[in-house]
Scaffold this motif. Structure first.
Motif, PDB file in Angstrom:
ATOM      1  N   ARG A   1       0.818  -1.210   0.000  1.00  0.00           N
ATOM      2  CA  ARG A   1       0.000   0.000   0.000  1.00  0.00           C
ATOM      3  C   ARG A   1       0.852   1.260   0.000  1.00  0.00           C
ATOM      4  O   ARG A   1       0.416   2.320  -0.424  1.00  0.00           O
ATOM      5  N   ARG A   2       2.024   1.160   0.516  1.00  0.00           N
ATOM      6  CA  ARG A   2       2.856   2.353   0.684  1.00  0.00           C
ATOM      7  C   ARG A   2       3.870   2.552  -0.436  1.00  0.00           C
ATOM      8  O   ARG A   2       4.117   3.674  -0.863  1.00  0.00           O
ATOM      9  N   VAL A   3       4.482   1.464  -0.888  1.00  0.00           N
ATOM     10  CA  VAL A   3       5.574   1.634  -1.866  1.00  0.00           C
ATOM     11  C   VAL A   3       5.379   0.807  -3.132  1.00  0.00           C
ATOM     12  O   VAL A   3       6.282   0.759  -3.963  1.00  0.00           O
ATOM     13  N   GLY A   4       4.240   0.175  -3.268  1.00  0.00           N
ATOM     14  CA  GLY A   4       4.006  -0.583  -4.489  1.00  0.00           C
ATOM     15  C   GLY A   4       4.448  -2.028  -4.354  1.00  0.00           C
ATOM     16  O   GLY A   4       5.188  -2.402  -3.442  1.00  0.00           O
ATOM     17  N   GLU A   5       4.014  -2.808  -5.341  1.00  0.00           N
ATOM     18  CA  GLU A   5       4.191  -4.254  -5.198  1.00  0.00           C
ATOM     19  C   GLU A   5       5.631  -4.714  -5.358  1.00  0.00           C
ATOM     20  O   GLU A   5       6.055  -5.683  -4.734  1.00  0.00           O
ATOM     21  N   TRP A   6       6.417  -4.022  -6.188  1.00  0.00           N
ATOM     22  CA  TRP A   6       7.777  -4.519  -6.426  1.00  0.00           C
ATOM     23  C   TRP A   6       8.661  -4.333  -5.198  1.00  0.00           C
ATOM     24  O   TRP A   6       9.408  -5.225  -4.816  1.00  0.00           O
ATOM     25  N   LEU A   7       8.565  -3.147  -4.601  1.00  0.00           N
ATOM     26  CA  LEU A   7       9.371  -2.945  -3.396  1.00  0.00           C
ATOM     27  C   LEU A   7       8.835  -3.799  -2.248  1.00  0.00           C
ATOM     28  O   LEU A   7       9.601  -4.240  -1.386  1.00  0.00           O
ATOM     29  N   ALA A   8       7.508  -4.025  -2.237  1.00  0.00           N
ATOM     30  CA  ALA A   8       6.952  -4.921  -1.210  1.00  0.00           C
ATOM     31  C   ALA A   8       7.490  -6.341  -1.411  1.00  0.00           C
ATOM     32  O   ALA A   8       7.834  -7.032  -0.444  1.00  0.00           O
TER      33      ALA A   8
ATOM     34  N   VAL B   1      14.456   0.141  -8.502  1.00  0.00           N
ATOM     35  CA  VAL B   1      13.579  -0.956  -8.054  1.00  0.00           C
ATOM     36  C   VAL B   1      14.186  -2.303  -8.436  1.00  0.00           C
ATOM     37  O   VAL B   1      14.240  -3.236  -7.621  1.00  0.00           O
ATOM     38  N   ALA B   2      14.674  -2.375  -9.687  1.00  0.00           N
ATOM     39  CA  ALA B   2      15.283  -3.636 -10.138  1.00  0.00           C
ATOM     40  C   ALA B   2      16.488  -3.987  -9.268  1.00  0.00           C
ATOM     41  O   ALA B   2      16.680  -5.155  -8.892  1.00  0.00           O
ATOM     42  N   THR B   3      17.288  -2.971  -8.925  1.00  0.00           N
ATOM     43  CA  THR B   3      18.457  -3.222  -8.078  1.00  0.00           C
ATOM     44  C   THR B   3      18.029  -3.736  -6.715  1.00  0.00           C
ATOM     45  O   THR B   3      18.596  -4.706  -6.193  1.00  0.00           O
ATOM     46  N   VAL B   4      17.000  -3.098  -6.148  1.00  0.00           N
ATOM     47  CA  VAL B   4      16.537  -3.494  -4.809  1.00  0.00           C
ATOM     48  C   VAL B   4      15.992  -4.927  -4.843  1.00  0.00           C
ATOM     49  O   VAL B   4      16.269  -5.739  -3.946  1.00  0.00           O
ATOM     50  N   VAL B   5      15.227  -5.245  -5.879  1.00  0.00           N
ATOM     51  CA  VAL B   5      14.674  -6.607  -5.977  1.00  0.00           C
ATOM     52  C   VAL B   5      15.808  -7.626  -6.121  1.00  0.00           C
ATOM     53  O   VAL B   5      15.785  -8.697  -5.493  1.00  0.00           O
ATOM     54  N   ALA B   6      16.826  -7.271  -6.921  1.00  0.00           N
ATOM     55  CA  ALA B   6      17.955  -8.195  -7.096  1.00  0.00           C
ATOM     56  C   ALA B   6      18.693  -8.405  -5.774  1.00  0.00           C
ATOM     57  O   ALA B   6      19.027  -9.544  -5.411  1.00  0.00           O
ATOM     58  N   VAL B   7      18.927  -7.316  -5.058  1.00  0.00           N
ATOM     59  CA  VAL B   7      19.609  -7.431  -3.760  1.00  0.00           C
ATOM     60  C   VAL B   7      18.774  -8.284  -2.808  1.00  0.00           C
ATOM     61  O   VAL B   7      19.291  -9.142  -2.082  1.00  0.00           O
ATOM     62  N   ALA B   8      17.448  -8.059  -2.837  1.00  0.00           N
ATOM     63  CA  ALA B   8      16.564  -8.824  -1.954  1.00  0.00           C
ATOM     64  C   ALA B   8      16.594 -10.309  -2.296  1.00  0.00           C
ATOM     65  O   ALA B   8      16.581 -11.165  -1.407  1.00  0.00           O
ATOM     66  N   ALA B   9      16.633 -10.590  -3.602  1.00  0.00           N
ATOM     67  CA  ALA B   9      16.679 -12.009  -4.011  1.00  0.00           C
ATOM     68  C   ALA B   9      17.964 -12.662  -3.513  1.00  0.00           C
ATOM     69  O   ALA B   9      17.948 -13.811  -3.034  1.00  0.00           O
ATOM     70  N   LEU B  10      19.073 -11.939  -3.602  1.00  0.00           N
ATOM     71  CA  LEU B  10      20.346 -12.491  -3.109  1.00  0.00           C
ATOM     72  C   LEU B  10      20.304 -12.673  -1.596  1.00  0.00           C
ATOM     73  O   LEU B  10      20.785 -13.675  -1.060  1.00  0.00           O
ATOM     74  N   ALA B  11      19.703 -11.699  -0.908  1.00  0.00           N
ATOM     75  CA  ALA B  11      19.586 -11.815   0.555  1.00  0.00           C
ATOM     76  C   ALA B  11      18.725 -13.018   0.911  1.00  0.00           C
ATOM     77  O   ALA B  11      19.031 -13.772   1.856  1.00  0.00           O
ATOM     78  N   ALA B  12      17.648 -13.206   0.143  1.00  0.00           N
ATOM     79  CA  ALA B  12      16.768 -14.355   0.394  1.00  0.00           C
ATOM     80  C   ALA B  12      17.520 -15.665   0.192  1.00  0.00           C
ATOM     81  O   ALA B  12      17.354 -16.617   0.966  1.00  0.00           O
ATOM     82  N   LEU B  13      18.359 -15.694  -0.825  1.00  0.00           N
ATOM     83  CA  LEU B  13      19.131 -16.912  -1.102  1.00  0.00           C
ATOM     84  C   LEU B  13      20.068 -17.227   0.069  1.00  0.00           C
ATOM     85  O   LEU B  13      20.172 -18.386   0.511  1.00  0.00           O
ATOM     86  N   ALA B  14      20.755 -16.193   0.558  1.00  0.00           N
ATOM     87  CA  ALA B  14      21.662 -16.399   1.690  1.00  0.00           C
ATOM     88  C   ALA B  14      20.880 -16.873   2.917  1.00  0.00           C
ATOM     89  O   ALA B  14      21.278 -17.831   3.596  1.00  0.00           O
ATOM     90  N   ASN B  15      19.756 -16.220   3.186  1.00  0.00           N
ATOM     91  CA  ASN B  15      18.951 -16.616   4.342  1.00  0.00           C
ATOM     92  C   ASN B  15      18.418 -18.040   4.177  1.00  0.00           C
ATOM     93  O   ASN B  15      18.353 -18.814   5.133  1.00  0.00           O
TER      94      ASN B  15
END
Lengths: 568, 560
Positions: free
Chosen positions: B114-121, B354-368
């Motif tokens: 609701r605040r920042v859109g679906e991609w950042l969410a 946004v693409a950079t943030v999603v990519a970083v998040a995906a890498l963080a998810a992989l590590a976690n």
């Protein structure tokens, strides 16, 4: 008598001096000249320091096990990497100058290193000007925190692809056909030294993709990539790598740690090696965080992300990612040998972030002061880290001297190990290969005269290798006669070549050890003789006139004249 | 009516953007992975307290504090599941936990979207869906208490987004549920209080907070007042550092930078502290740039929630409750995400960013994810040991003392002193057994059989006694130990181990284990023998003795 000039009004002389200073600072020849001077000093220093050292580990793989000119000798992988050009350079030097000195190899490696830094300077000056380029490259030229690179000629395998890679991106920057061809050629050349070249292939492809010209210009990256793939299919080996899911999954942490470590190394915060290096991240992480904040603000302000920034970031991330997926205890992000590449790629990206921004004289002055401080710290680290390398050099030269003394009797299959030599050659040095290469290309070992005056550690090493080469051991004897205490009484007994018969008369068990060149210890353990037990010891004759000395502790030993077979 | 609602859901699903669909896919993967990993586990630690110590149905059963927490609703869920499914399988409990976790993640996603859109969410939620450093929240169904409280807290703030009577009622109900699940809901109650206090109807809407708070206070005055806690002056003194470390470690956890690697040890604080400085700098820059008045009031509410969460945790800190503890990171991470969403509310973020943030998040998810997987494998090993140890306990039921307590020393597993023989037998009589059956135990992994053997030895009180060499004994069999260790089946009832002159040996025993002899049965030699008495139990599996030493040693049946 002329009156004094009014203090409120600057006289012509002061105005001229100020203008002169500004002109001097504005003159591009000054930073160029200073950089050139630094390059010469760095080159001379590195060659001088390297000349104190000898071949340690990886060099031996090329020097001993790639003899001849077969395709296999050039194309076989080295620890999973292509190394054709590296092997060619080593072979050329080995054929021309031999291998009795490291210096020619060090000169070749240093030239490649300096070429990479000169190209880095060119990359930087185009973006942030001459003075900041000078400030950025000074610590790299004297990067003691990367001593594993700068003090090892084998790291030509890093220097050359880095020089080629930066050169390739500079060629690509020309934006013409000739530049594209040069870029492609340099990328191919980089890949003939090490897999490291791949990171510049990726960077070039990102740049071309950014321009939406992949269809027409992808060949620039595709040709080197395909050639690398062909090499890999033919000669590559996956045995040497540590690829695992965990390494891939935790690579983001490795990548940021790598950047942090390179940043602190560049600034001289990393002390050197071992546990201390982990401390470099204590500074590196906050510094990287600050740098990222500053870069984000700059990018947000300029609202511009250039293809060259993406290229530099691609190369940097690819470098640390390739290292991360192959990480192990010996391949941590803080390893000194990774810091040179990491620092260069970090500088390339940082320069692109601040591209075109005019630096004020104050900023330039601060940058130069920080650069000089970082350079001084790096030089101190270089000095500190040279000492253990010199100690290793003494060990290696002592080991090899021991091998050469025993050349007529040593088993050609004898492999030098930490146990029998005191140094870990990772099984790369065996007696047969080494002696054959030393015969053909000269010897880096101590001569007999040098060995006699070499450091104690080298003499201990030589004794250990002699002990292993002659397989010195006690041969139990059932009965002996003519036993007498040694002429000089208890203590150190000098032994002549040939067979010596020993008996422990008691009381106590005699612990027997030998030495030949060592002065403070008896490095060759022979074993124990309990009271009443006897044994024979054979000491072969060789070129060395240095006598063997026997020490018995725990109980006395007698020297006997004859051994008898047991009665029936 | 139902058909219309059904159509509405389909319409909404169709209207969902790719970011939302990707989130849904990631949520399914997360839930699937969690169920897969959980299915290899069994009841663990605090769950046994729910199962064994909270029998019956009086008010006290539900409202007596668990350590210092009010866990009435999670306990009710456990009791319901126990009543319906028993405790033979932990699967119903695990499914409930995963469903609650997934629902909470959906609530957080909706809040951020609701605040920042679906991609950042999507980027914000990806690392949380696989939050390895918080494995003890994700892989431990007992933490359903924390997860419900968290979900209700975020849900309450979501409900307050729309100032309406229905929203207020929903917020009040959710806060009440949250407070009756775990104290984690308290920071969210504070956030809701601040949120409402910023509105003009602050007094008219105060009941939204007052009702849950009053109910919680009733509990506190009636039951919670005397609860055990770790609040101390020392904790107060070190509070600022604790809060800073908590904020730091949850930041590095969110970014996947709290995952240790083989070649280098790593604390969540190593990256966390620099990142906290960056986060604070970014926050100040953002507020200064937009103007303090332009920031949404909710920002201050969620900042207060984050600070109060770490403050309350810090005041109650103990050796087991450090700021870097994985189980606290889930809440800290969710609150960071909410703070980030409020800071970026209404900001236009470029596609590249946004693409950079999603990519970083995906890498963080992989590590976690990698850490979560490793921890799941570790817990599976513990579960095997538990099921083996409990099987042994059941097989010694007639002989074991009722007050026998399973410990790490006697079972290989730390049960926190919760599981005693009498309570356990009573519970399995009523609800079934989660342990291996005797047949399963024979085929169980070695670790389970080793654990069973150690429990057998302690439950049967196998205590070898030194006896004179001439102690009467039955038939004997000699073993020459000079060539190597000897293994023999123990005679029924036990054995007398007798060394010959000059012989000596260590004696070890096993029953189900095959790769080792986990039970140390002492040492013979020096002119003494040893008597090992083995009481009969319900297992037909014979004991084996291993002798390792020198000389000839006899194994004799005990005198009849």
């Amino acid at each position: 008598m002329s009156g004094a000039a009014s203090p409120a009004a600057p006289g012509p002389a002061r105005r001229d001096r100020g203008a002169g200073l500004r002109a001097l600072i504005g003159d591009p020849r000054l930073p160029e000249s200073l950089f050139g001077f630094a390059v010469v000093v760095s080159g001379a220093l590195l060659v001088a320091l390297n000349s104190k050292l000898t071949f340690l580990i990886d060099d031996w793989e090329v020097l001993l096990h790639r003899r001849g000119f077969s395709v296999h000798a050039f194309f076989l992988d080295h620890a999973g990497h292509p190394s054709m050009s590296l092997v060619a350079v080593y072979k050329a030097i080995q054929a021309t100058f031999g291998m009795d000195s490291l210096t020619p190899y060090a000169i070749a490696a240093t030239l490649a290193f300096l070429a990479s830094v000169v190209l880095l300077f060119v990359w930087l000056r185009r973006r942030v000007g001459d003075w900041l380029a000078l400030a950025a490259t000074l610590p790299v030229l004297f990067m003691g925190t990367a001593y594993e690179d700068l003090l090892s000629p084998f790291q030509l395998g890093y220097f050359a692809p880095m020089a080629c890679g930066i050169g390739a991106l500079l060629a690509l920057e020309r934006g013409d056909r000739r530049g594209d061809i040069a870029c492609c050629g340099l990328l191919v050349f980089a890949l003939t030294f090490q897999t490291l070249g791949l990171i510049f292939v990726a960077a070039a492809l990102v740049t071309i993709g950014f321009d939406r010209e992949l269809r027409s210009r992808a060949w620039i990256g595709a040709i080197p990539a395909v050639l690398y793939a062909l090499w890999y299919l033919g000669w590559g080996s996956s045995d040497a790598n540590q690829l695992s899911f965990d390494n891939v999954a935790t690579s983001p942490g490795f990548i940021v740690d790598g950047y942090a470590s390179s940043l602190s190394s560049l600034l001289g915060f990393a002390p050197g090696s071992g546990d201390e290096v982990a401390g470099s991240l204590d500074w590196g992480r906050p510094l990287l965080a600050l740098l990222v904040v500053a870069a984000s603000v700059q990018l947000a302000t300029s609202r511009r992300v250039s293809k060259w920034l993406l290229a530099a970031l691609t190369a940097g991330v690819a470098w640390w990612f390739l290292t991360a997926i192959n990480a192990s205890f010996f391949r941590a992000a803080i390893s000194p040998r990774y810091q040179y590449v990491g620092a260069v790629l970090l500088l390339m990206a940082a320069a692109e972030v601040w591209r075109g921004r005019r630096a004020s004289p104050v900023v330039i002055a601060i940058a130069l002061v920080a650069s000089l401080a970082a350079t001084a710290s790096n030089l101190a680290t270089m000095r500190d880290r040279l000492h253990p390398l010199e100690a290793s050099t003494a060990l290696v030269r002592g080991d090899l001297a021991g091998l050469e003394i025993a050349r007529d009797r040593v088993d050609p299959g004898l492999v030098l190990t930490p146990h029998n030599s005191g140094f870990n050659y990772f099984t790369l040095v065996d007696a047969g290969s080494y002696l054959s290469a030393a015969d053909a290309f000269g010897s880096p070992a101590y001569s007999l005269a040098e060995l006699a005056t070499a450091p104690e550690s080298a003499r201990v090493a030589a004794d250990k290798v002699l002990g292993a080469a002659y397989e010195l051991a006690l041969r139990p004897l059932p009965a002996v006669s003519g036993c007498q205490p040694p002429p000089g009484g208890a203590g150190v007994i000098e032994l002549a070549p040939g067979e010596t018969i020993l008996r422990a008369p008691g009381p106590g068990t005699a612990d027997l050890r030998l030495r030949r060149y060592a002065g403070e210890s008896f490095p060759v353990a022979l074993g124990r003789l309990a009271a009443g037990e006897a044994a024979a010891l054979s000491l072969p004759a060789d070129d060395s006139s240095e006598p063997w000395e026997l020490e018995a502790t725990g109980g006395p030993v007698d020297l006997c004249t004859a051994a008898h077979s047991p009665r029936r | 009516m139902e058909a219309r609602a059904h159509t509405g859901v389909i319409e909404r699903a169709r209207a969902a953007g790719p970011g939302t669909l990707l989130f849904a896919a990631a949520l399914l993967v997360s839930a699937g992975a969690l169920i897969h990993w959980l299915s290899a586990l069994t009841f663990w630690r605090d769950e046994w307290a729910f199962i064994l110590d909270r029998r019956g149905s009086g008010l006290d059963v539900y409202l007596t504090p668990f350590v210092e927490q009010l866990l009435a609703i999670p306990l009710a869920i456990y009791k319901l599941l126990i009543a319906v499914f028993g405790i033979e399988s932990p699967l119903p409990f695990q499914l409930a936990h995963v469903v609650v976790y997934a629902a909470t993640m959906v609530v957080v996603f909706v809040y951020v979207r609701r605040r920042v859109g679906e991609w950042l969410a999507l980027a914000a939620l990806l690392p949380i869906l696989f939050l390895g450093p918080s494995w003890d929240d994700l892989l431990f169904p007992f933490q359903i208490s924390l997860v419900i409280a968290l979900g209700c807290g975020v849900g309450a703030l979501l409900a307050l987004d729309r100032p309406s009577r229905a929203g207020d009622v929903a917020a009040a109900v959710l806060l009440t549920i949250g407070l009756f699940c775990q104290h984690v809901a308290i920071p969210f109650a504070l956030a809701a209080t601040i949120d409402i206090a910023f509105t003009r109807e602050r007094f008219r809407r105060a009941w939204v907070i007052a009702i849950p708070a009053a109910l919680w206070m009733v509990w506190y005055l009636g039951w919670g007042r005397d609860a055990q806690n770790f609040v101390s002056f020392h904790n107060f003194e070190t509070l600022i550092g604790y809060v800073g470390d908590g904020l730091s470690s949850s930041l590095s956890t969110l970014l996947g930078l709290a995952v240790p690697r083989d070649e280098m040890s790593l604390s969540p604080l190593d990256w966390g502290r620099p990142l906290l400085l960056v986060a604070i700098a970014f926050g100040i820059w953002r507020v200064a740039r937009a103007g303090i008045g332009a920031m949404p009031r909710r920002l201050w509410a969620v900042i207060a929630a984050q600070l109060s969460f770490w403050t309350l945790t810090g005041l109650n800190a103990s050796f087991f409750g450090q700021a870097t503890s994985g189980r606290y990171q889930l809440v800290g991470v969710v609150l960071w995400v909410m703070i980030g969403a409020e800071l970026l509310r209404g900001v236009r973020v470029s596609r590249f960013a946004v693409a950079t943030v999603v990519a970083v998040a995906a890498l963080a998810a992989l590590a976690n994810f990698s850490l979560l997987r490793d921890e799941a494998h570790g817990l599976a090993g513990i579960a095997e040991q538990q099921k083996g140890g409990l099987a042994a306990l059941e097989l010694t039921r007639e002989e074991v003392a009722p007050d026998y307590v399973l410990t790490e020393q006697n079972s290989g597993v730390d049960y926190l002193g919760i599981v005693d023989a009498a309570s356990y037998f009573s519970a399995i009589d009523a609800f079934g057994s989660p342990a291996y059956t005797p047949a399963e135990l024979l085929d169980a992994p070695e670790a389970a059989r080793v654990s069973a053997d150690t429990v057998f030895a302690s439950a049967l009180a196998l205590q070898p006694r030194t006896v004179p060499l001439d102690t009467p004994a039955g038939a004997c069999e000699p073993f020459d130990l000079d060539p190597g260790p000897a293994v023999a089946e123990a005679p029924p009832g036990g054995a007398v181990v007798r060394p010959a002159r000059g012989a000596a040996a260590t004696v070890r025993m096993r029953r189900y284990a095959s790769a080792s002899f986990p039970v140390n049965a002492g040492r013979v030699g020096g002119g003494d023998a040893e008597l090992i008495e083995i009481p009969a139990d319900q297992s037909p599996q014979p004991w084996q003795l291993q002798l390792d030493g020198r000389g000839v040693v006899e194994i004799c049946a005990p005198a009849s």
